[in-house]
Design a protein around this motif. Structure first.
Motif, PDB file in Angstrom:
ATOM      1  N   GLY A 181       0.800  -1.224   0.000  1.00  0.00           N
ATOM      2  CA  GLY A 181       0.000   0.000   0.000  1.00  0.00           C
ATOM      3  C   GLY A 181       0.825   1.262   0.000  1.00  0.00           C
ATOM      4  O   GLY A 181       0.283   2.365   0.036  1.00  0.00           O
ATOM      5  N   SER A 182       2.171   1.122  -0.058  1.00  0.00           N
ATOM      6  CA  SER A 182       3.027   2.311  -0.079  1.00  0.00           C
ATOM      7  C   SER A 182       3.026   2.908  -1.480  1.00  0.00           C
ATOM      8  O   SER A 182       2.433   2.361  -2.409  1.00  0.00           O
ATOM      9  CB  SER A 182       4.462   1.946   0.320  1.00  0.00           C
ATOM     10  N   SER A 183       3.740   4.026  -1.636  1.00  0.00           N
ATOM     11  CA  SER A 183       3.847   4.649  -2.959  1.00  0.00           C
ATOM     12  C   SER A 183       4.848   3.916  -3.852  1.00  0.00           C
ATOM     13  O   SER A 183       5.190   4.392  -4.921  1.00  0.00           O
ATOM     14  CB  SER A 183       4.250   6.124  -2.812  1.00  0.00           C
ATOM     15  N   GLY A 184       5.333   2.768  -3.375  1.00  0.00           N
ATOM     16  CA  GLY A 184       6.203   1.927  -4.185  1.00  0.00           C
ATOM     17  C   GLY A 184       7.496   2.605  -4.595  1.00  0.00           C
ATOM     18  O   GLY A 184       8.319   2.962  -3.750  1.00  0.00           O
ATOM     19  N   TYR A 185       7.646   2.813  -5.888  1.00  0.00           N
ATOM     20  CA  TYR A 185       8.870   3.372  -6.461  1.00  0.00           C
ATOM     21  C   TYR A 185       9.223   4.707  -5.813  1.00  0.00           C
ATOM     22  O   TYR A 185      10.384   4.954  -5.468  1.00  0.00           O
ATOM     23  CB  TYR A 185       8.682   3.533  -7.969  1.00  0.00           C
ATOM     24  N   HIS A 186       8.256   5.596  -5.612  1.00  0.00           N
ATOM     25  CA  HIS A 186       8.530   6.938  -5.091  1.00  0.00           C
ATOM     26  C   HIS A 186       9.010   6.884  -3.636  1.00  0.00           C
ATOM     27  O   HIS A 186       9.905   7.643  -3.245  1.00  0.00           O
ATOM     28  CB  HIS A 186       7.288   7.822  -5.224  1.00  0.00           C
ATOM     29  N   TYR A 187       8.431   5.980  -2.831  1.00  0.00           N
ATOM     30  CA  TYR A 187       8.912   5.842  -1.454  1.00  0.00           C
ATOM     31  C   TYR A 187      10.359   5.347  -1.460  1.00  0.00           C
ATOM     32  O   TYR A 187      11.221   5.899  -0.768  1.00  0.00           O
ATOM     33  CB  TYR A 187       8.041   4.877  -0.644  1.00  0.00           C
ATOM     34  N   LEU A 188      10.629   4.310  -2.243  1.00  0.00           N
ATOM     35  CA  LEU A 188      11.979   3.742  -2.276  1.00  0.00           C
ATOM     36  C   LEU A 188      13.001   4.760  -2.761  1.00  0.00           C
ATOM     37  O   LEU A 188      14.119   4.827  -2.247  1.00  0.00           O
ATOM     38  CB  LEU A 188      11.997   2.495  -3.166  1.00  0.00           C
ATOM     39  N   ARG A 189      12.627   5.565  -3.757  1.00  0.00           N
ATOM     40  CA  ARG A 189      13.553   6.565  -4.279  1.00  0.00           C
ATOM     41  C   ARG A 189      13.904   7.592  -3.211  1.00  0.00           C
ATOM     42  O   ARG A 189      15.025   8.118  -3.193  1.00  0.00           O
ATOM     43  CB  ARG A 189      12.945   7.245  -5.505  1.00  0.00           C
ATOM     44  N   SER A 190      12.979   7.886  -2.309  1.00  0.00           N
ATOM     45  CA  SER A 190      13.239   8.873  -1.253  1.00  0.00           C
ATOM     46  C   SER A 190      14.298   8.398  -0.271  1.00  0.00           C
ATOM     47  O   SER A 190      14.885   9.207   0.456  1.00  0.00           O
ATOM     48  CB  SER A 190      11.946   9.206  -0.502  1.00  0.00           C
ATOM     49  N   THR A 191      14.564   7.076  -0.225  1.00  0.00           N
ATOM     50  CA  THR A 191      15.563   6.549   0.712  1.00  0.00           C
ATOM     51  C   THR A 191      16.983   6.638   0.158  1.00  0.00           C
ATOM     52  O   THR A 191      17.929   6.211   0.821  1.00  0.00           O
ATOM     53  CB  THR A 191      15.253   5.079   1.075  1.00  0.00           C
ATOM     54  N   LEU A 192      17.140   7.170  -1.061  1.00  0.00           N
ATOM     55  CA  LEU A 192      18.464   7.257  -1.678  1.00  0.00           C
ATOM     56  C   LEU A 192      19.198   8.539  -1.309  1.00  0.00           C
ATOM     57  O   LEU A 192      20.365   8.713  -1.659  1.00  0.00           O
ATOM     58  CB  LEU A 192      18.345   7.175  -3.204  1.00  0.00           C
ATOM     59  N   SER A 193      18.540   9.453  -0.632  1.00  0.00           N
ATOM     60  CA  SER A 193      19.153  10.742  -0.326  1.00  0.00           C
ATOM     61  C   SER A 193      20.182  10.601   0.791  1.00  0.00           C
ATOM     62  O   SER A 193      20.276   9.563   1.469  1.00  0.00           O
ATOM     63  CB  SER A 193      18.084  11.755   0.085  1.00  0.00           C
ATOM     64  N   ASP A 194      20.946  11.680   1.017  1.00  0.00           N
ATOM     65  CA  ASP A 194      21.955  11.691   2.081  1.00  0.00           C
ATOM     66  C   ASP A 194      21.347  11.549   3.469  1.00  0.00           C
ATOM     67  O   ASP A 194      22.070  11.253   4.427  1.00  0.00           O
ATOM     68  CB  ASP A 194      22.778  12.983   2.013  1.00  0.00           C
ATOM     69  N   ARG A 195      20.052  11.738   3.590  1.00  0.00           N
ATOM     70  CA  ARG A 195      19.414  11.580   4.904  1.00  0.00           C
ATOM     71  C   ARG A 195      19.620  10.170   5.457  1.00  0.00           C
ATOM     72  O   ARG A 195      19.641   9.971   6.666  1.00  0.00           O
ATOM     73  CB  ARG A 195      17.908  11.868   4.814  1.00  0.00           C
ATOM     74  N   TYR A 196      19.741   9.203   4.558  1.00  0.00           N
ATOM     75  CA  TYR A 196      19.904   7.811   4.991  1.00  0.00           C
ATOM     76  C   TYR A 196      21.367   7.404   5.090  1.00  0.00           C
ATOM     77  O   TYR A 196      21.650   6.267   5.465  1.00  0.00           O
ATOM     78  CB  TYR A 196      19.153   6.879   4.037  1.00  0.00           C
ATOM     79  N   LYS A 197      22.287   8.303   4.735  1.00  0.00           N
ATOM     80  CA  LYS A 197      23.711   7.989   4.896  1.00  0.00           C
ATOM     81  C   LYS A 197      24.077   8.128   6.363  1.00  0.00           C
ATOM     82  O   LYS A 197      23.849   9.168   6.981  1.00  0.00           O
ATOM     83  CB  LYS A 197      24.563   8.918   4.036  1.00  0.00           C
ATOM     84  N   ILE A 198      24.671   7.100   6.910  1.00  0.00           N
ATOM     85  CA  ILE A 198      24.995   7.069   8.335  1.00  0.00           C
ATOM     86  C   ILE A 198      26.335   7.753   8.602  1.00  0.00           C
ATOM     87  O   ILE A 198      26.479   8.543   9.532  1.00  0.00           O
ATOM     88  CB  ILE A 198      25.021   5.610   8.828  1.00  0.00           C
ATOM     89  N   PHE A 199      27.318   7.455   7.756  1.00  0.00           N
ATOM     90  CA  PHE A 199      28.666   7.993   7.944  1.00  0.00           C
ATOM     91  C   PHE A 199      28.938   9.084   6.909  1.00  0.00           C
ATOM     92  O   PHE A 199      30.003   9.118   6.275  1.00  0.00           O
ATOM     93  CB  PHE A 199      29.685   6.857   7.887  1.00  0.00           C
ATOM     94  N   LEU A 200      27.979   9.968   6.767  1.00  0.00           N
ATOM     95  CA  LEU A 200      28.036  11.047   5.781  1.00  0.00           C
ATOM     96  C   LEU A 200      29.298  11.882   5.935  1.00  0.00           C
ATOM     97  O   LEU A 200      29.931  12.270   4.950  1.00  0.00           O
ATOM     98  CB  LEU A 200      26.796  11.936   5.931  1.00  0.00           C
ATOM     99  N   ASP A 201      29.695  12.162   7.173  1.00  0.00           N
ATOM    100  CA  ASP A 201      30.859  13.023   7.410  1.00  0.00           C
ATOM    101  C   ASP A 201      32.155  12.387   6.900  1.00  0.00           C
ATOM    102  O   ASP A 201      33.088  13.100   6.514  1.00  0.00           O
ATOM    103  CB  ASP A 201      30.991  13.349   8.899  1.00  0.00           C
TER     104      ASP A 201
END
Length: 377
Positions: free
Chosen positions: A315-335
Motif C-alpha cells: 500500500g506504499s507509494s512503491g517506487y517513489h517511497y523507495l527513491r526517497s531513501t536514496l538521499s543523504d538523509r539515509y547515509k549514516i557515515f556522511l561526514d
C-alpha cells in the motif's frame, strides 16, 4: 541412531535442512495455479533475510567490542575491522543478488504479484534493525504511508526490538566516542587542531596571493570567489557552533571532536597506530555505500517490475517511497564521505613532533595495551 552410524550430527541435521528446504510455500501452488518464478522470488528474499541475520550478529558484536574498547582499544581493533569487512562482503553479495531477480520479467512477476498483498519488503524487521543499529536517524526517515515506520510492526515483540534498537548506542554513536579519544587531539602536547588551522590559513593566503597575480579580471574574480567559498567551508569545521548548527540541520552527523579525530587519522594514516583506524573508516564508508547501492538497485528493480506509478504491495507509494531513501538523509557515515573537503596537500601537513611520532608508533601502542592489561588485572 542407525546401526553402525558414528555418533554426532549429520550434515542435514546440523543445518536443519529439513526446516530450511521446506520453508518455501508458494501461494500460487496452494491456489492450484502454480507460477514458476514465485519460487525464485521466495528463495531470494529468504536468502536476504538470512544474510540480514548474519549482519545483525556481526554488528551487535562490533558494538559490544566498541563499548568495552575504552580500555582495550588496540587489542579489539583488528577483530572489529575484520567483522566490519565481513559485513562489507555480505553487502556486496546482496547487491549482486538483485541481478538474479532481474532474470524475471515484469509479466512473470505479474502472474503472482497479487498473492503478495499486503506483504511488503518494508515489513522486513531485520533490515529496520540494521538501519537503527548502524545509526539511521529517526528524524531523517521518510514516512511510510504518511505514518511512522514502526506502525507496520504491530506485534509486541517486534515493536520492543525496534524501540530498544532506537535507544541503544548505535554503531555511529560508538564510532564517534572512539574517534573522540584519537591521540593528538589534546590541546596540550601536539595539539593537531591548532596546527591544522594555521596551515589551512597559510594555504588559503598563498592561493589568494597567486590569484591576485592573475591579469584577467574575470578569472581573478572567479579564483578569489572560489577561495572565499573554501575559507567558509573550512570555517564551518573550525567553528564548533557552526558545526553544531549543521548537525542540528541534519547536514552533518559526527560530534565536532569526533570529526576532528577522523581528519587527524586521515592525514596521518601512514603512521603504524593509525593504519587500522584508517582502514576502519574506509570500511564504514564501504558499508554505507553498499547499502545505498542496494537501495538503488532495489528502486530500479521495482520500477522495472511495476513502473513508477503503481502502488507497492503493502500500500506504499512503491517506487517513489523507495527513491526517497536514496538521499543523504539515509547515509549514516556522511561526514566520512565529506572528509576530502577538508584535506590539504601533503606539503602543508603539520609535521609530527618526536613525541607524537612515538605515540603513533607500534611500540607505544603495545605499551598502552600492556598498561591497560595491568590496570584490568
Amino acid at each position: 541412531m542407525a546401526e553402525g552410524r558414528e555418533p554426532g550430527l549429520l550434515y542435514g541435521e546440523y543445518l536443519h535442512l529439513d526446516k530450511i528446504l521446506n520453508a518455501q510455500r508458494l501461494a500460487s501452488v496452494e491456489d492450484n495455479n502454480p507460477v514458476h518464478d514465485e519460487h525464485l522470488f521466495i528463495i531470494t528474499h529468504q536468502a536476504y533475510e538470512l544474510w540480514f541475520k548474519q549482519i545483525l550478529f556481526e554488528v551487535d558484536s562490533i558494538r559490544y567490542m566498541f563499548q568495552k574498547a575504552e580500555l582495550l582499544d588496540e587489542r579489539c581493533m583488528l577483530e572489529i575491522l575484520k567483522r566490519i569487512q565481513r559485513c562489507v562482503l555480505i553487502l556486496k553479495l546482496l547487491v549482486d543478488q538483485v541481478m538474479i531477480l532481474e532474470t524475471m520479467t515484469p509479466l512473470d512477476f505479474m502472474e503472482f504479484r497479487h498473492y503478495l498483498s499486503p506483504a511488503s519488503g518494508f515489513q522486513s524487521l531485520q533490515f529496520r534493525l540494521i538501519e537503527n543499529k548502524l545509526g539511521v536517524k529517526q528524524e531523517n526517515r521518510s514516512r511510510y504511508n504518511q505514518a511512522h515506520y514502526t506502525k507496520v510492526f504491530s506485534d509486541q515483540g517486534s515493536s520492543e526490538q525496534l524501540r530498544q534498537s532506537e535507544v541503544d548506542p548505535s554503531l555511529c554513536d560508538l564510532v564517534q566516542q572512539w574517534l573522540e579519544r584519537t591521540p593528538g587531539l589534546e590541546e596540550s602536547g601536539f595539539n593537531f587542531w591548532e596546527k591544522y588551522q594555521r596551515v589551512v590559513e597559510e594555504m588559503l593566503e598563498n592561493q589568494e596571493s597567486k590569484a591576485m597575480q592573475e591579469t584577467n579580471d574575470g578569472i581573478r574574480k572567479t579564483k578569489l570567489n572560489d577561495i572565499q567559498k573554501r575559507r567558509e567551508l573550512f570555517g564551518s569545521v573550525f567553528d564548533k557552533k557552526t558545526h553544531d548548527a549543521l548537525v542540528q540541520r541534519g547536514e552533518r552527523r559526527f560530534s565536532h571532536r569526533s570529526l576532528r579525530g577522523a581528519i587527524l587519522i586521515t592525514f596521518y594514516r601512514d603512521e603504524p597506530r593509525f593504519n587500522q583506524p584508517h582502514q576502519l573508516l574506509a570500511s564504514l564508508m564501504d558499508m554505507d555505500a553498499l547499502i545505498t547501492k542496494w537501495r538503488y538497485n532495489h528502486v530500479l528493480l521495482v520500477q522495472r517490475m511495476i513502473g513508477s506509478q503503481q502502488l507497492g504491495t503493502g500500500g506504499s507509494s512503491g517506487y517513489h517511497y523507495l527513491r526517497s531513501t536514496l538521499s543523504d538523509r539515509y547515509k549514516i557515515f556522511l561526514d566520512l564521505f565529506n572528509l576530502s573537503t577538508f584535506l590539504v596537500p601533503k606539503p602543508y601537513l603539520p609535521p609530527l613532533t618526536k613525541e607524537m611520532k612515538c605515540r603513533l608508533s607500534l611500540i607505544e601502542a603495545v605499551n598502552d595495551v600492556s598498561n591497560d592489561t595491568s590496570d584490568i588485572a
